[in-house]
Each structure stands twice: as C-alpha cells, then as structure tokens.
Design an enzyme around this catalytic site. Structure first.
Site, short mmCIF file in Angstrom:
data_model
loop_
_atom_site.label_atom_id
_atom_site.label_comp_id
_atom_site.label_asym_id
_atom_site.label_seq_id
_atom_site.Cartn_x
_atom_site.Cartn_y
_atom_site.Cartn_z
N THR A 378 0.94 -1.16 0.05
CA THR A 378 -0.26 0.03 0.38
C THR A 378 1.12 1.49 0.08
OG1 THR A 378 -1.64 -1.10 1.56
CG2 THR A 378 -1.79 0.80 1.49
N THR A 396 -4.23 2.33 -2.66
CA THR A 396 -3.59 0.79 -2.40
C THR A 396 -4.46 0.10 -3.38
OG1 THR A 396 -3.56 -1.08 -1.10
CG2 THR A 396 -5.42 -0.68 -0.77
N ASN A 398 -3.72 -2.98 -2.34
CA ASN A 398 -4.09 -4.42 -1.55
C ASN A 398 -2.50 -5.09 -1.80
OD1 ASN A 398 -4.54 -5.95 1.11
ND2 ASN A 398 -5.77 -7.48 -0.43
N GLU A 417 -8.74 -6.16 -3.09
CA GLU A 417 -8.81 -5.64 -2.33
C GLU A 417 -9.98 -6.63 -1.52
OE1 GLU A 417 -7.39 -2.98 0.00
OE2 GLU A 417 -7.52 -2.31 -2.23
N ASP A 420 -10.01 -7.99 1.51
CA ASP A 420 -10.26 -7.73 2.64
C ASP A 420 -11.11 -8.44 3.87
OD1 ASP A 420 -7.91 -6.69 3.17
OD2 ASP A 420 -8.31 -4.40 2.39
N SER A 449 -11.44 -1.92 6.63
CA SER A 449 -9.75 -1.63 6.53
C SER A 449 -8.61 -1.30 7.89
CB SER A 449 -9.58 -0.46 5.17
OG SER A 449 -8.31 0.18 5.21
N SER A 450 -7.53 -1.41 7.38
CA SER A 450 -6.52 -0.83 8.34
C SER A 450 -5.81 0.06 8.13
CB SER A 450 -5.73 -1.88 8.88
OG SER A 450 -6.37 -3.04 8.84
N GLY A 470 1.40 -1.82 5.00
CA GLY A 470 1.62 -2.94 6.03
C GLY A 470 0.55 -3.93 6.53
N GLY A 471 -0.74 -3.69 5.58
CA GLY A 471 -2.24 -4.36 5.76
C GLY A 471 -2.05 -3.71 7.24
O1 DON Z 1 -7.15 -1.83 3.07
C1 DON Z 1 -6.12 -2.65 4.30
O2 DON Z 1 -6.46 -2.22 5.17
C2 DON Z 1 -5.56 -3.61 3.64
N1 DON Z 1 -5.89 -3.56 1.97
C3 DON Z 1 -3.78 -2.82 3.68
C4 DON Z 1 -3.10 -3.21 2.33
C5 DON Z 1 -1.43 -2.94 2.74
O3 DON Z 1 -1.19 -2.28 3.25
C6 DON Z 1 -1.21 -3.50 2.01
N2 DON Z 1 1.03 -3.48 2.49
N3 DON Z 1 1.56 -3.81 2.75
#
Ligand code: DON
Length: 579
Positions: A378, A396, A398, A417, A420, A449-450, A470-471
C-alpha cells in the site's frame, strides 16, 4: 512487506536461537528533511518532486495530494493506483477536518460465499488473483471530488505530470527495480500486465532502465480531458468490464456507474493533551489506534521507556484487546452499526487496563468473541503547505500490484481489495486477520480496512502527519510512531525508523522486527508467557511530518525548522522534501 518470507523463530520454543540472532538496533537515523513553506513525503522520489512543484506553483496541500496520487499510479505501480482506492484525512488551515473515503466497493453480483468451494472452504487465491478479486475502484472519483471541493488548481494541471511520466517514461532506481523483480512471476501470468511491466525477453526492467506506459498515458489523458466519467462511464469501464467477463470476474458497468465517494467525519480522540484525527469506518484504523492509546495513556510510557519489556507488555495487551474489537465488531458503516463511541470511551479503556495482568501475558483464545471458529504493498504520503493545510493519504491496490491484472488497452492495474472482507468467519486473510460477520461480503459494501492516515494536533494547530502501508500492521506502525514522538522523545525520523513490534490478537504472537528488542528483553517477555516471532523482514513504510521542530525537545526549545519530514528508512525509493 512479504509475510510469507518471514523467518519464524519461536522464542518460547527456541529461545537460544532467537537470542543469538537479536540485539537492539536503535541505530542513528539521518536528520529529517527541513522546510519553511511546505513538506511532501512519499514513497517514490519523483512523486515527491511533483508534490513540491505543485506547492511551489501556489497549489495547496490538497492539490499536491491529488497530483502525487496520480503520479504514484505511474511511478509506483505496486501500490500507487487509479485501479484501487484509499482514504484521505484532511485538516484545513482554519481547523476544519474531513475524511474522504474513496475505497473500493464489492460488485453488485458479489455474494458472501463467493470465495468458498462447495464444501464451504476458501478457494486458494480466489480473493487475491485475477478479476474475481477486484473491488470497484475509487481513486479517480476520490481525487476529483477532493480537488473540486478543497483544491485550487485544474484537473488538467494536476494530472499532467503523471501523463508525462507515463508517456515519456521514467528511469528506475534500485528500489523501483527491486519491486518489479519481486513480482515478475506474478505479473507474467497476465499477458496485458506482462506487456507493460516485463521486457520482451520476459525479464523485469532493471535499475537505470526506462519504463514507458503509453496505454496508461492515454487513460490518464482521457481522465484529464473528460473527468471521472471517462473512467466510470466511458471506454475505460467498458474495457475493464469486458476483460472481467472474459476472465472469470463479475464486474458490471452498473458497478462503475454507481460508484460514489463518501465524505465522512474523522474519528478523533485525545492522548495526553494531543488530538488524534484519523480514519473512521470503513477503516478500523482511527478507532483502534485511539482504543490502544486510551489504554496506554494510563501507564507512564515515557518512564517505562522505549523497547523495555514493560512497555512491550502493556502495548501488546492493549493491541490484543483492540484487535478483537476490530476483527469482530467493525465494518462498512452503511451496513453495520459500528460501536465506535464505545471503543473511544476512556472508561472502556480503564476496564481493559483493569483486566491486564501486570506480570503475565494475556491469552488470545480466552478473548474469542461469538461467531468465530478457531508483501504486499500500500502506500502512504503526508503533505503540508505554507498556509498549514495538512493532508494524509493512504491508498492501495491491497497486495503488491493488486490482482496482477490489467484490462487490455487501459494500462491500469486492478486491485485485489476483496480479500479484505471476511471470506469465512474464523479463516485468516492475506494479513492473517481472523474476522467476523460485520465484515462479511455484500453487494456495494466496502471491506474493512486498517489504513490510518492520521493528523495529530496540539493547541489547535497541526503537530504531526503520519501513516503507513503494512496491511493489518498499519495500525500499530502508525501508533508506535505517535508514541515514539510523544512519549519517548524521538525525532520524527527516529520515531519512524525505530524497530517495530506488532500483535493482532490472532495469531497469539508478538511480531518483532529483527534486532528490534534486546536479548534481555526477549528473555523477560518469554518468561511472562509471550510467544515471540522475530521477523527477518522489516515491515511498513511510514511517511511523517512534524511541525515546529524535529522532536518535542526541539519544539520546546524553539529554533527548529517549521516543517520536518521523514520517509521511512525501510523505503527504497521514497523521499521527504521541503522548501
Ligand atoms: O485496507 C487495508 O487494510 C489493506 N488493504 C492494506 C494493504 C496494505 O497495506 C498492503 N501493504 N503492505
């Protein structure tokens, strides 16, 4: 970040190995970038230049954020995008705050069981690869909405640098080339993606080589001329729907026609006299950062000290309980009644503190709510202008390069996405998140989302702009940067570079960046009953700005730069630049 390549070392099982490979690494960080009139921090240096140029030409932070958003779609294609979505937290110079939700929506034909086989088990890769993984993109609608309402420059002006990079190409540096090399085999699977991102011999473009993206230049030119309709109602949507239909997807023209941006009220909370302004649902970020901050506010964090076992203990216990709330209770506000006010309540934080054993690790399975069974990229950027307008954007595809597919002729990488969402309660997603019903798939719903684009204020003035990819770890990355500045006195670059820890309830493990904690600390934590995982790879690429000095001490003393920018030292191509 590549969770799959992590080296797993279980301290509780193999303490000797973990201790042998660890030592605290509070290495010196370079000085933050300084600026008196504006600051732009992004994960790709060419996009940073674009943002600074817009500010120098008299555009405001919102203009710069839009231009950077389009530029990253070209020069940072693993996460920058027009085929994905994201969030923007805005604080105008007069103190007004707002939140733009331009995240993806599930297609109208989506169903809660669409990624399960006949036996009710998730089909491997179905929510991650190819057209079935794609949510309806929101970036173009989001950029245009925010530009019209809060920007000052024309759409054509702001898209022009992106068109030039796509049409004329840009030269890859070491970090850009490494990202292509990492994902080459995935991109090779889609002929349209391979034709853009791989050379004729099938190899990825290397350092010093030029990537030219003529189809993307044409799509961006159409958007520049005709606005979002070119994307949502015209030839671009037609091409994506056609490719989706031919390759197992469910996207329909109505999905694009019905896409609408939401403008929402940010989540706000106080922490030791600072105000945190961050993302509301459909992000969990703001509420969960605030919940954790509320809990740790009751401990003398500054006295306990950065990286001590006691600090890790209270932070992890706060994280553990907050992620239970995240994963069980939160979802798209159009579909779910989110208990945000409870999560933000200081009394609720005290109840959590009261249940934390000062000497022992908590146990995640004891916190299991009802309804549960047992790298990805992201990007975040932070901008502030001469007038004090502040913008934090996290957007992002994703996973890295999203679903890995490009509809012929568009040059646009599409997101994955849909992963998620909860595919099945209790089954972990790409980020290991075990989620529940509130985040089940429904047509037109946005997955939880995070992402946590955050602005911190003090005495009614912008103090810090921060966020990260960072997910599921975005929340703890952002949180730790804030705590490092406010409680531990680090400067903005040190706060971002400092080693990270992460806990997300399930798995019941503290993830620690390699060399992040001293052997003594690891031993103390293992003795309290913690299971630790020393990750070989670091995670996150935070982008931050501190206003009035590089650290609290410098702010108090006076004489520091007005704007202090820091791009995570973990980011290979990023840059912070002030003027
Ligand atoms: O929205 C979210 O929480 C995730 N799709 C974010 C994905 C992400 O940060 C990937 N990166 N490292």
């Amino acid at each position: 970040m590549h969770l799959t390549r992590r080296t797993l070392i279980s301290v509780s099982l193999s303490i000797t190995l973990a201790l042998a490979s660890s030592a605290t690494a509070f290495a010196a960080s370079p000085a933050p970038a300084k600026g008196e009139h504006g600051m732009v921090v992004t994960a790709q240096h060419l996009a940073t230049d674009v943002g600074v140029e817009v500010l120098k030409r008299g555009g405001n932070a919102i203009d710069a954020a839009v231009a950077v958003g389009y530029a990253l779609a070209v020069v940072y294609p693993n996460a920058g995008n027009i085929g994905g979505g994201g969030f923007m937290t805005v604080r105008m110079k007069d103190g007004r705050t707002t939140f733009i939700d331009f995240r993806e929506r599930a297609p109208l034909a989506a169903t809660r069981t669409m990624y399960l086989d006949k036996a009710g088990n998730p089909v491997k890769g179905a929510s991650l690869d190819g057209y079935l993984a794609v949510g309806v993109p929101g970036s173009v609608a989001g950029f245009e909405m925010v530009r019209e309402k809060y920007g000052t420059l024309s759409r054509q002006d702001l898209i022009a640098p992106a068109i030039a990079f796509a049409r004329d190409g840009f030269v890859l540096n070491q970090g850009d080339a490494a990202s292509f090399a990492d994902s080459a085999s995935r991109l090779a699977k889609d002929p349209a993606a391979a034709a853009i991102f791989l050379k004729k011999d099938g190899k990825p473009y290397g350092m010093g080589e030029k990537l030219v993206q003529p189809d993307l230049a044409a799509s961006l030119s159409a958007i520049s001329e005709k606005g979002p309709d070119a994307f949502y109602k015209g030839a671009i949507a037609d091409a994506i729907v056609r490719a989706s239909g031919a390759k197992g997807g469910i996207l329909a023209k109505e999905d694009f026609e019905q896409y609408a941006v939401r403008e929402l009220k940010p989540v706000t909370c106080s922490y030791r006299g600072y105000e945190i302004v961050s993302s509301p649902p459909p992000s969990s970020g703001g509420a969960i950062i605030c919940e954790i901050l509320n809990v740790i506010e009751g401990y003398p964090m500054s006295y306990l000290g950065a990286g001590s076992a006691e600090t890790v203990h209270v932070m992890v216990e706060a994280m553990r309980r907050a992620y239970v709330d995240r994963n069980s209770a939160l979802g798209d506000p159009d579909f779910v009644d989110n208990p945000v006010s409870k999560l933000l309540d200081k009394g609720y934080a005290k109840e959590i503190r009261d249940r934390i054993d000062p000497f022992r690790a908590g146990v995640s399975k004891d916190l299991m709510p009802k309804g549960f069974g047992e790298s990805t990229e992201t990007t975040h950027y932070s901008i502030i202008d001469d007038e004090g307008n502040a913008v934090a954007v996290t957007y992002t595809l994703n996973g890295s390069y999203g679903a890995g597919v490009v509809a012929d002729g568009t040059g646009i990488l599409l997101n994955n996405e849909m992963d998620d969402f909860t595919q099945k309660p209790g089954v972990p997603n790409l980020y290991g998140l075990v989620q529940g019903e509130a985040n089940a798939i429904q047509p037109k719903k946005t997955p939880l989302s995070s992402m946590s684009p955050t602005i911190v204020t003090r005495n009614g003035k912008p103090f810090m702009i921060i966020g990260s990819p960072g997910g599921s770890r975005i929340i703890t990355i952002t949180l730790e940067a804030i705590v490092n500045v406010i409680d531990h006195g680090m400067d903005i670059q040190q706060a971002i570079d400092a080693p990270r820890i992460h806990h997300q309830w399930l798995p019941d493990t503290i993830y620690v960046e390699r060399f992040g904690l001293s052997p003594d600390t690891l031993k103390l934590l293992a003795g309290m009953g913690y299971h630790l995982d020393i990750s070989e790879k670091s995670w996150g690429q935070a982008a931050g700005i501190l206003v009035g000095g590089k650290s609290l001490a410098e702010i108090e003393k006076g004489g520091g730069a007005r704007y202090n920018g820091a791009m995570d030292s973990r980011a290979a191509s990023g840059a912070a630049q002030g003027y």
